[in-house]
Design a protein around this motif. Structure first.
Motif, mmCIF file in Angstrom:
data_model
loop_
_atom_site.group_PDB
_atom_site.id
_atom_site.type_symbol
_atom_site.label_atom_id
_atom_site.label_comp_id
_atom_site.label_asym_id
_atom_site.label_seq_id
_atom_site.Cartn_x
_atom_site.Cartn_y
_atom_site.Cartn_z
ATOM 1 N N ARG A 276 0.833 -1.204 0.000
ATOM 2 C CA ARG A 276 0.000 0.000 0.000
ATOM 3 C C ARG A 276 0.872 1.261 0.000
ATOM 4 N NH1 ARG A 276 -3.037 1.021 4.414
ATOM 5 N NH2 ARG A 276 -4.718 2.017 3.228
ATOM 6 N N ARG A 277 1.948 1.237 0.775
ATOM 7 C CA ARG A 277 2.843 2.406 0.851
ATOM 8 C C ARG A 277 3.495 2.676 -0.504
ATOM 9 N NH1 ARG A 277 7.881 3.688 1.044
ATOM 10 N NH2 ARG A 277 8.620 1.535 0.971
ATOM 11 N N GLN A 280 0.971 4.020 -2.985
ATOM 12 C CA GLN A 280 0.665 5.408 -2.637
ATOM 13 C C GLN A 280 1.779 6.338 -3.101
ATOM 14 O OE1 GLN A 280 -2.157 6.616 -0.639
ATOM 15 N NE2 GLN A 280 -1.411 8.598 -1.335
ATOM 16 N N ASP A 281 3.028 5.950 -2.835
ATOM 17 C CA ASP A 281 4.167 6.788 -3.211
ATOM 18 C C ASP A 281 4.254 6.970 -4.721
ATOM 19 O OD1 ASP A 281 4.830 7.021 -0.568
ATOM 20 O OD2 ASP A 281 6.530 5.631 -0.628
ATOM 21 N N ASN A 284 -0.091 8.035 -5.832
ATOM 22 C CA ASN A 284 -0.968 8.840 -4.970
ATOM 23 C C ASN A 284 -2.362 8.223 -4.845
ATOM 24 O OD1 ASN A 284 -1.065 11.015 -3.173
ATOM 25 N ND2 ASN A 284 -2.183 12.290 -4.653
ATOM 26 N N ILE A 285 -2.469 6.918 -5.074
ATOM 27 C CA ILE A 285 -3.725 6.179 -4.887
ATOM 28 C C ILE A 285 -3.592 5.327 -3.633
ATOM 29 C CG2 ILE A 285 -5.238 4.369 -5.823
ATOM 30 C CD1 ILE A 285 -4.470 5.365 -8.620
ATOM 31 N N THR A 286 -4.588 5.411 -2.756
ATOM 32 C CA THR A 286 -4.578 4.631 -1.522
ATOM 33 C C THR A 286 -5.366 3.344 -1.731
ATOM 34 O OG1 THR A 286 -4.462 6.647 -0.188
ATOM 35 C CG2 THR A 286 -5.147 4.622 0.926
#
Length: 297
Positions: A276-277, A280-281, A284-286
């Motif tokens: 997930r991290r 996201q990085d 920019n999608i969680t």
């Protein structure tokens, strides 16, 4: 938990019961209490007499679940064969017990000439689980076929919920915590059993070819964000094959996490959080977890 504090039952009840053998990941701690009711009346009587502060959760096939290593407090209710019965109501409608598997429901529908339920062949869980989560596969969801469901609430009250009350959205319903789905009514359309069977075979082949079905896995890990496929985001973030200990992102389908042997649940969950991290990085999608994570770390 003291057995003296528990209501008497006709089914099977066990304190400090291992859950790892009952879930697909084969990891995690014990249930404070595991209860397999003899039938619906046994479940109702037990819940009515249970301390209202005692946590309650249902367990199906354990296919979409991480049981954390510290175990699960309270009572885990496992619906066995008494809840796996299926009855044909009319030409296109089935009443299915909460413990019936997706394979059993879809096969029964096929034999009855009821089309529209083929996708349940691709959901590795029970009626109770996929009704609660609006389970879906191959372009269809439970909300497309459900008429109503019968639930036993934490206090033993029995309610019938029509489809509209469930408030379905993607992998979510309005069913409250502690509510146990004991029955659901599904409606399809008339169909040819041969054609229905062919479609079910196609779904089975597609799953076999694309998913690591013979591994210790929890199924689809993350929900598909709007406009995206979770697996593609995970792949693009360079996570295919990523490992922490014996926990690995599947190389065959990277929205699946694997236990290669002796992974702890904390390692599996840590791996998911690392994925997930990274997603996201990069985007920019969680990513949101689709797998249930239950119990204490």
């Amino acid at each position: 938990m003291s057995f003296a504090a528990l209501p008497s039952v006709r089914g099977r009840i066990k304190a400090d019961a291992p859950l790892a053998p009952l879930v697909w990941f084969k990891s995690g701690g014990n249930a404070e209490c595991l209860f397999e009711p003899a039938d619906r009346d046994d479940l109702i009587a037990f819940l009515k007499a249970l301390d209202p502060e005692m946590p309650v959760m249902a367990l199906g096939l354990g296919s979409n679940m991480i049981v954390r290593d510290g175990g699960v407090p309270g009572v885990v209710v496992r619906l066995g064969k008494a809840f796996a019965k299926i009855e044909r109501i009319d030409e296109v409608t089935l009443r299915c017990g909460g413990g019936a598997s997706g394979i059993l429901v879809s096969s029964t529908a096929r034999d009855a000439g009821i089309a529209g339920l083929e996708f349940l062949r691709g959901i590795p869980g029970t009626v109770g689980g996929f009704v609660r989560m609006n389970g879906g596969a191959y372009g269809r969801e439970v909300q497309d076929i459900i008429v109503s469901c019968t639930v036993v609430l934490h206090d033993g009250t029995v309610e019938e919920w029509p489809a509209e009350r469930l408030g379905y959205t993607y992998r979510h319903s309005n069913l409250p915590e502690g509510a146990i789905v004991v029955e659901a009514v599904f409606r399809g359309i008339p169909g040819d059993p041969v054609i229905i069977g062919t479609e079910m075979d196609r779904i089975a082949r597609a799953r076999e070819e694309s998913q690591p079905l013979r591994s210790r896995t929890g199924g689809s890990t993350f929900k598909n964000p709007p406009g995206h496929k979770a697996w593609a985001l995970v792949d693009a973030a360079g996570c295919r094959g990523l490992r922490i200990g014996d926990a690995q992102v599947s190389e065959k389908h990277c929205n699946f996490l694997l236990n290669l042997g002796n992974a702890s649940s904390s390692e599996i969950e840590e791996l998911g959080e690392e994925v997930r991290r990274r997603v996201q990085d990069r985007t920019n999608i969680t990513l949101e977890w689709e797998i249930q994570r239950i119990g204490e770390a």
